[in-house]
Write a protein that holds these residues in place. Structure first.
Motif, PDB file in Angstrom:
ATOM      1  N   LEU A  78     -19.934 -18.635  -4.836  1.00 17.09           N
ATOM      2  CA  LEU A  78     -18.843 -19.653  -4.409  1.00 17.09           C
ATOM      3  C   LEU A  78     -17.422 -19.504  -5.186  1.00 17.09           C
ATOM      4  O   LEU A  78     -16.527 -19.352  -4.500  1.00 17.09           O
ATOM      5  CB  LEU A  78     -19.538 -21.013  -4.475  1.00 17.09           C
ATOM      6  CG  LEU A  78     -18.688 -21.992  -3.351  1.00 17.09           C
ATOM      7  CD1 LEU A  78     -18.935 -21.373  -2.186  1.00 17.09           C
ATOM      8  CD2 LEU A  78     -19.023 -23.305  -3.696  1.00 17.09           C
ATOM      9  N   ALA A  98     -28.791 -18.563   1.738  1.00 12.41           N
ATOM     10  CA  ALA A  98     -27.828 -18.973   1.330  1.00 12.41           C
ATOM     11  C   ALA A  98     -26.726 -19.487   2.434  1.00 12.41           C
ATOM     12  O   ALA A  98     -25.793 -18.959   2.809  1.00 12.41           O
ATOM     13  CB  ALA A  98     -26.872 -17.775   0.575  1.00 12.41           C
ATOM     14  N   MET A 130     -19.313 -20.493   4.210  1.00 15.36           N
ATOM     15  CA  MET A 130     -18.143 -20.201   3.393  1.00 15.36           C
ATOM     16  C   MET A 130     -17.647 -18.978   3.787  1.00 15.36           C
ATOM     17  O   MET A 130     -16.339 -18.726   3.832  1.00 15.36           O
ATOM     18  CB  MET A 130     -18.304 -20.654   2.174  1.00 15.36           C
ATOM     19  CG  MET A 130     -18.402 -22.141   1.624  1.00 15.36           C
ATOM     20  SD  MET A 130     -16.866 -22.698   2.053  1.00 15.36           S
ATOM     21  CE  MET A 130     -17.456 -24.084   3.001  1.00 15.36           C
ATOM     22  N   ILE A 176     -15.650 -16.316  -4.109  1.00 21.84           N
ATOM     23  CA  ILE A 176     -15.037 -16.304  -2.928  1.00 21.84           C
ATOM     24  C   ILE A 176     -13.815 -17.042  -3.043  1.00 21.84           C
ATOM     25  O   ILE A 176     -12.730 -16.643  -2.543  1.00 21.84           O
ATOM     26  CB  ILE A 176     -16.014 -16.874  -1.853  1.00 21.84           C
ATOM     27  CG1 ILE A 176     -17.115 -16.325  -1.480  1.00 21.84           C
ATOM     28  CG2 ILE A 176     -15.169 -17.418  -0.498  1.00 21.84           C
ATOM     29  CD1 ILE A 176     -18.158 -16.905  -0.259  1.00 21.84           C
ATOM     30  N   PHE A 209     -25.155 -22.099   3.039  1.00 23.83           N
ATOM     31  CA  PHE A 209     -23.843 -22.848   2.829  1.00 23.83           C
ATOM     32  C   PHE A 209     -22.848 -21.551   2.311  1.00 23.83           C
ATOM     33  O   PHE A 209     -21.819 -21.679   3.040  1.00 23.83           O
ATOM     34  CB  PHE A 209     -23.983 -23.693   1.596  1.00 23.83           C
ATOM     35  CG  PHE A 209     -22.558 -24.357   1.146  1.00 23.83           C
ATOM     36  CD1 PHE A 209     -21.712 -25.109   2.185  1.00 23.83           C
ATOM     37  CD2 PHE A 209     -22.026 -24.076  -0.079  1.00 23.83           C
ATOM     38  CE1 PHE A 209     -20.846 -25.553   1.846  1.00 23.83           C
ATOM     39  CE2 PHE A 209     -20.817 -24.547  -0.358  1.00 23.83           C
ATOM     40  CZ  PHE A 209     -20.011 -25.560   0.418  1.00 23.83           C
ATOM     41  N   LEU A 210     -23.387 -20.717   1.667  1.00 26.34           N
ATOM     42  CA  LEU A 210     -22.510 -19.518   1.379  1.00 26.34           C
ATOM     43  C   LEU A 210     -22.033 -18.673   2.614  1.00 26.34           C
ATOM     44  O   LEU A 210     -20.905 -18.085   2.715  1.00 26.34           O
ATOM     45  CB  LEU A 210     -22.807 -18.603   0.238  1.00 26.34           C
ATOM     46  CG  LEU A 210     -22.469 -19.244  -1.092  1.00 26.34           C
ATOM     47  CD1 LEU A 210     -23.533 -19.187  -1.985  1.00 26.34           C
ATOM     48  CD2 LEU A 210     -21.238 -18.887  -1.397  1.00 26.34           C
ATOM     49  N   GLN A 243     -25.742 -18.851  -6.976  1.00 29.92           N
ATOM     50  CA  GLN A 243     -24.921 -19.375  -5.722  1.00 29.92           C
ATOM     51  C   GLN A 243     -23.558 -20.006  -6.129  1.00 29.92           C
ATOM     52  O   GLN A 243     -22.734 -19.938  -5.535  1.00 29.92           O
ATOM     53  CB  GLN A 243     -25.729 -20.627  -5.163  1.00 29.92           C
ATOM     54  CG  GLN A 243     -27.079 -19.881  -4.460  1.00 29.92           C
ATOM     55  CD  GLN A 243     -27.561 -20.270  -3.237  1.00 29.92           C
ATOM     56  OE1 GLN A 243     -26.829 -21.272  -2.683  1.00 29.92           O
ATOM     57  NE2 GLN A 243     -28.159 -19.561  -2.554  1.00 29.92           N
ATOM     58  N   GLY A 249     -30.423 -23.535  -1.164  1.00 29.69           N
ATOM     59  CA  GLY A 249     -29.112 -23.084  -0.378  1.00 29.69           C
ATOM     60  C   GLY A 249     -28.420 -23.795   0.401  1.00 29.69           C
ATOM     61  O   GLY A 249     -27.647 -23.611   1.186  1.00 29.69           O
ATOM     62  N   SER A 250     -29.016 -25.029   0.407  1.00 34.90           N
ATOM     63  CA  SER A 250     -28.460 -25.968   1.404  1.00 34.90           C
ATOM     64  C   SER A 250     -27.106 -26.656   0.825  1.00 34.90           C
ATOM     65  O   SER A 250     -26.762 -26.478  -0.178  1.00 34.90           O
ATOM     66  CB  SER A 250     -29.256 -27.190   1.998  1.00 34.90           C
ATOM     67  OG  SER A 250     -29.598 -27.897   0.756  1.00 34.90           O
ATOM     68  N   TYR A 293     -29.634 -21.223  -8.702  1.00 33.86           N
ATOM     69  CA  TYR A 293     -28.468 -21.954  -8.337  1.00 33.86           C
ATOM     70  C   TYR A 293     -27.091 -21.593  -9.109  1.00 33.86           C
ATOM     71  O   TYR A 293     -26.163 -21.517  -8.403  1.00 33.86           O
ATOM     72  CB  TYR A 293     -28.737 -23.393  -8.549  1.00 33.86           C
ATOM     73  CG  TYR A 293     -28.999 -24.052  -7.104  1.00 33.86           C
ATOM     74  CD1 TYR A 293     -28.418 -23.916  -6.069  1.00 33.86           C
ATOM     75  CD2 TYR A 293     -30.598 -24.865  -7.055  1.00 33.86           C
ATOM     76  CE1 TYR A 293     -28.638 -24.490  -4.981  1.00 33.86           C
ATOM     77  CE2 TYR A 293     -30.852 -25.015  -5.955  1.00 33.86           C
ATOM     78  CZ  TYR A 293     -30.181 -25.224  -4.833  1.00 33.86           C
ATOM     79  OH  TYR A 293     -30.477 -25.661  -3.619  1.00 33.86           O
ATOM     80  N   VAL A 306     -26.256 -26.769  -3.158  1.00 26.85           N
ATOM     81  CA  VAL A 306     -25.486 -26.123  -3.844  1.00 26.85           C
ATOM     82  C   VAL A 306     -24.201 -27.337  -4.447  1.00 26.85           C
ATOM     83  O   VAL A 306     -23.636 -27.070  -5.435  1.00 26.85           O
ATOM     84  CB  VAL A 306     -24.638 -25.218  -2.917  1.00 26.85           C
ATOM     85  CG1 VAL A 306     -23.218 -24.636  -3.606  1.00 26.85           C
ATOM     86  CG2 VAL A 306     -25.476 -24.035  -2.156  1.00 26.85           C
ATOM     87  N   LEU A 325     -26.250 -12.778  -4.641  1.00 23.73           N
ATOM     88  CA  LEU A 325     -27.139 -13.879  -3.853  1.00 23.73           C
ATOM     89  C   LEU A 325     -28.500 -13.275  -3.733  1.00 23.73           C
ATOM     90  O   LEU A 325     -29.461 -13.819  -3.744  1.00 23.73           O
ATOM     91  CB  LEU A 325     -26.499 -14.025  -2.550  1.00 23.73           C
ATOM     92  CG  LEU A 325     -25.295 -15.045  -2.534  1.00 23.73           C
ATOM     93  CD1 LEU A 325     -24.631 -14.883  -1.270  1.00 23.73           C
ATOM     94  CD2 LEU A 325     -25.727 -16.358  -3.220  1.00 23.73           C
TER      95      LEU A 325
END
Lengths: 265, 491, 111
Positions: free
Chosen positions: C74, A105, A111, C77, A107-108, C70, A209-210, C67, A214, C52
């Motif tokens: 996000l 993950a 973040m 967060i 990108f996450l 994910q 996951g890139s 996905y 996402v 995750l």
């Protein structure tokens, strides 16, 4: 029951939660006996499998991140000095970002560092500087008995959760190489009006996951939550300003003080 | 695989109206377009009326019993969700009217209040229309964050900030459980979509992961509806918040949490059996419901502050609503769901009305929140005393009020579920209704049979009077002619 | 000692459960509002690791499910940031009216 101090409220909440987990414990044994393995069979990944390119190196990295995040977390809740606690928290967040990277993950992970370590923790530091008070008695339950009961209850909760979660892995290791992580996504418009406009199906490939992957998900299937989060952020911004700005009397007092200081100098 | 259909936007109706008017209100406050707060209130009420119209329009466009998914399953729109949106928007409008008078009288003019209130209502509509765990989570957080702020909005009041921090810390703790529960549910079923979860669970029955997830979700939602043992924040937050915000918490936030529970427990995890069935959630809820009703009513008996008393009474009502939820879960073909919705309507209207009287009776010099402050209202102002009596009767479940029919309908459908498996719970509920008569009648006795202490100087506000009349009328109408409302609910 | 060498999704899940427990312990045992809020952030992070890890588990054969996880993480967060902002604003408000942020000394509300 009336007028409980907040920490008692929180303790009462937690203790009730633990009590319910004991009741559930009875139920869990029944459910576990009847459980079938559908959930387990879909989750079958050996992160550090030799073929997956991990091996002992991945194991080493995992343990480093795991110990530093757990150690950081314990560090945070045992500190009396709040700035130290925040620094421990930043370290924990970096370790957690490392774990995210291991889970594909990326990108996450970015973040996590930007939002948590970069924004939220800075906010905490600002508030600590505003408050600027040393902490007097930090622990809630003074008696050794209370702490003992709480610790036992938490250990019990952890044991139950860990017991369930440990069963999730499957016996078959899955080969996870780069090729398996490339995702084919077909974009098609089922709406006939759009389809009639000669919109051809687009096939694209990206790494799992890139940012691209996402982002693609967020702007297609997750468009609604993505937009709805902006309402939450707006509420937070407007609300925080509405209650945290000084009241009119307080600004008047501050102005008077500043005036007095000027005259004195 | 992925599509955003323009048609999807049609189903956003009430949500879009509430959000846009909320944004407009925040802008109006920020740029001081409206120095007059009265205008902000009128705009809020207009927004709520438009949202009600939009939901009724959408309700009519849907098939009875059918549903539509929008935005790749993120929203699930059916007649139930539109009914709830109408309820939320209506309550918000009524409370905005109370809020304007209260702000003016107690001098805490916070212009952001109205915008936040509408955004909170938008969050509630999001919960009611949710088709996905993520939507429910975002809706709950939109609503909760706005209500935390509204609780603290009266900034010179120490009680307000104290109630707010208590509410916030316990609420954030509960949202930790909520997210963890959703995470485990996602792991157990491989999807966050509610229909997907229900399909996945139909195949796998219950793994221990699901049970752990349900445990976390019960804690989180138990907090939101203030079910015992997760209720301890409620009396303090209710007392500390400004009275209109208390009404908002008791009526709208609780209804929205119940809406979320209907979506998650009844529709996604549904199909449970008592005792200790496949999932176990209904058994746990049955125990929680019994304790909640009993402890809530006994707590209310001891209160002499009317806001705290109504707080404990709303805890007790959460217990009754849980009985309805269990009924809907274990007997999906029965009338459990309709009875929960009807109960929510009757309870919310009476709550808004009762807190409306609390707003109406006080003034800047004397807020009159103790029951002893209500002595002699019957002689001084018969009309207000009569309306308050109506609301109290409705809470206690005495005819000819909406509360009576709601309780009757709910307990009747509970008795018919699974050959009387919930018989003991219904008996507990009926006994509790009898206990509750004592403290509701305590208020009525105080109004009619005691000498007044000091002259009453109620708020002279047309908006508050309108709210009282409207709620009083609805309570009576729901009690005497329930069939029309039942036909809206598809019974 | 394959438990130490072969890292599976379960390792991450159990680690998340441990972090979650530490977060609960912080909320229950500490009485400083800011540390309580940080403990709550820990709980949310534990939930995110769980999501995750499951997402990683699903990635092998179910990309859509992966996905979803994910996107969910996000969202969590973003909302945690909003929650922290509001919470800190409330702490500041409390501090303004009474010059401390010790949650146990707030005992004005009585029955």
């Amino acid at each position: 029951m009336s007028n409980l101090p907040i920490s008692k409220c929180l303790s009462w909440f937690g203790v009730s939660a633990l009590a319910i987990s004991v009741v559930f414990g009875f139920d869990l044994s029944i459910a576990a006996a009847a459980a079938d393995h559908a959930a387990e069979s879909t989750v079958n990944t050996f992160i550090s499998d030799e073929k997956g390119g991990g091996g002992k190196g991945a194991a080493f990295v995992f343990w480093i991140f795991a110990l530093s995040s757990l150690g950081g977390a314990i560090f945070v809740i045992t500190r009396n000095n709040m700035v130290t606690a925040v620094m421990g928290m930043v370290g924990t967040f970096f370790a957690i970002a490392g774990l995210y990277l291991m889970l594909y993950a990326s990108f996450l992970a970015v973040m996590q560092v930007l939002v948590y370590a970069g924004a939220i923790m800075v906010l905490f530091v600002f508030v600590i500087m505003i408050l600027n008070r040393p902490e007097d008695e930090p622990w809630v339950m003074h008696g050794i008995l209370g702490k003992g009961v709480a610790a036992l209850g938490l250990l019990y909760l952890f044991k139950r959760l860990a017991g369930i979660l440990w069963e999730v892995k499957d016996v078959q290791p899955l080969v996870l190489d780069k090729a398996a992580l490339n995702v084919d996504v077909v974009l098609n418009h089922s709406d006939p009006a759009l389809a009639a406009g000669a919109v051809e199906a687009i096939t694209r490939t990206y790494e799992f996951g890139s940012v691209e992957g996402v982002g693609y998900t967020l702007f297609s299937k997750y468009l609604f939550p993505f937009e709805a989060v902006s309402i939450v952020l707006l509420v937070a911004v407007v609300g925080a300003i509405a209650i945290a700005r000084p009241t009119e009397e307080e600004s008047a007092e501050d102005a008077a003080e500043a005036e007095a200081a000027k005259e004195a100098s | 695989m992925i599509t955003i259909v323009p048609n999807d936007f049609l189903y956003l109706g009430p949500l879009a109206v509430l959000t846009l008017v909320g944004l407009l209100l925040i802008l109006a406050e920020a740029f001081a377009i409206a120095r007059s707060r009265r205008f902000l209130m009128q705009l809020t009420v207009a927004g709520c009326v438009m949202a009600v119209i939009a939901s009724i329009y959408t309700w009519r466009s849907l098939e009875p019993g059918g549903h539509v998914t929008a935005f790749s399953g993120m929203l699930l729109v059916d007649r139930m969700s539109m009914f709830l949106c109408t309820l939320f928007a209506g309550i918000t409008g009524l409370i905005a009217m109370l809020g304007a008078a209260h702000q003016h009288e107690y001098n805490w003019q916070v212009g952001e209040f109205y915008g936040l209130m509408l955004l909170a209502a938008a969050g509630m509509c999001m919960i009611a229309m949710a088709g996905d765990l993520i939507t429910i989570f975002i809706g709950i957080e939109t609503m909760s964050l706005a209500v935390y702020v509204m609780t603290a909005a009266r900034r010179r009041s120490r009680a307000g900030s104290e109630g707010a921090i208590k509410y916030f810390l316990v609420g954030a703790f509960a949202s930790g459980f909520l997210v963890y529960g959703m995470a485990l549910l996602y792991g157990a079923t491989g999807t966050t979509n509610l229909q997907g979860i229900s399909r996945a669970l139909a195949v796998t029955h219950s793994s221990s992961l699901t049970v752990a997830a349900i445990f976390m979700l019960i804690i989180a939602f138990g907090f939101k509806i203030a079910a015992i043992p997760f209720h301890m924040w409620a009396p303090d937050a209710y007392e500390g918040a400004p009275t209109p915000v208390t009404a908002f918490m008791a009526a709208a936030v609780k209804s929205a949490a119940i809406a979320g529970m209907i979506r998650v427990f009844v529709q996604a995890l549904g199909g449970d059996v008592v005792p200790f069935g496949q999932m176990g959630w209904s058994s746990i809820f049955a125990i929680i419901a019994a304790i909640t009703m009993t402890v809530g009513n006994i707590g209310a008996l001891r209160q002499n502050n009317i806001k705290r008393m109504l707080a404990y009474s709303s805890v007790a009502h959460a217990g009754v609503l849980l009985v309805g939820l269990i009924t809907a879960g274990i007997a999906p073909e029965g009338e459990g769901l309709a009875s929960v919705l009807y109960y929510l309507l009757a309870y919310s209207v009476a709550t808004v009305g009762a807190f409306g009287v609390v707003v109406w009776i006080g003034n800047r010099d004397r807020e009159r929140v103790l029951i002893s402050d209500w002595y002699g209202l019957g002689a001084a102002n018969p009309a207000a005393a009569m309306v308050m009596t109506l609301f109290m009767l409705s809470f206690a479940g005495i005819p000819p009020t909406g509360g009576f029919f709601a309780k009757f309908f709910l307990f009747k459908s509970a008795l018919m579920a699974q050959d009387g498996a919930l018989m003991w719970l219904v008996i507990v509920g009926v006994l509790n209704s009898m206990i509750s008569i004592f403290y509701y009648l305590k208020v009525v006795m105080a109004m009619y049979f005691r000498e007044a202490t000091g002259e009453f100087k109620p708020l002279n506000s047309g908006a508050v009077t309108f709210v009282l009349v409207a709620c009083g009328f609805l309570v009576l109408q729901m009690g005497m002619m329930p069939s029309r409302w039942l036909s809206y609910l598809g019974v | 000692m394959s438990v130490f060498y072969d890292i599976t999704v379960s390792h991450f899940l159990v680690l998340a459960a441990a972090l979650f427990t530490v977060g609960i312990a912080g909320v229950l045992l500490r009485r400083n509002a800011l540390i309580v809020m940080m403990s709550i952030e820990l709980m949310l992070n534990a939930a995110n690791i769980t999501v995750l890890a499951f997402s990683r588990g699903f990635a092998g054969n179910n990309h859509e499910a992966a996905y979803q996880g994910q996107a969910f993480a996000l969202t969590v967060i973003a909302i945690a940031a909003a929650e922290a902002a509001v919470g800190l604003a409330i702490v500041v408000t409390v501090f303004r009216t009474r010059r401390h942020s010790d949650i146990d000394r707030l005992t004005m509300l009585k029955n």
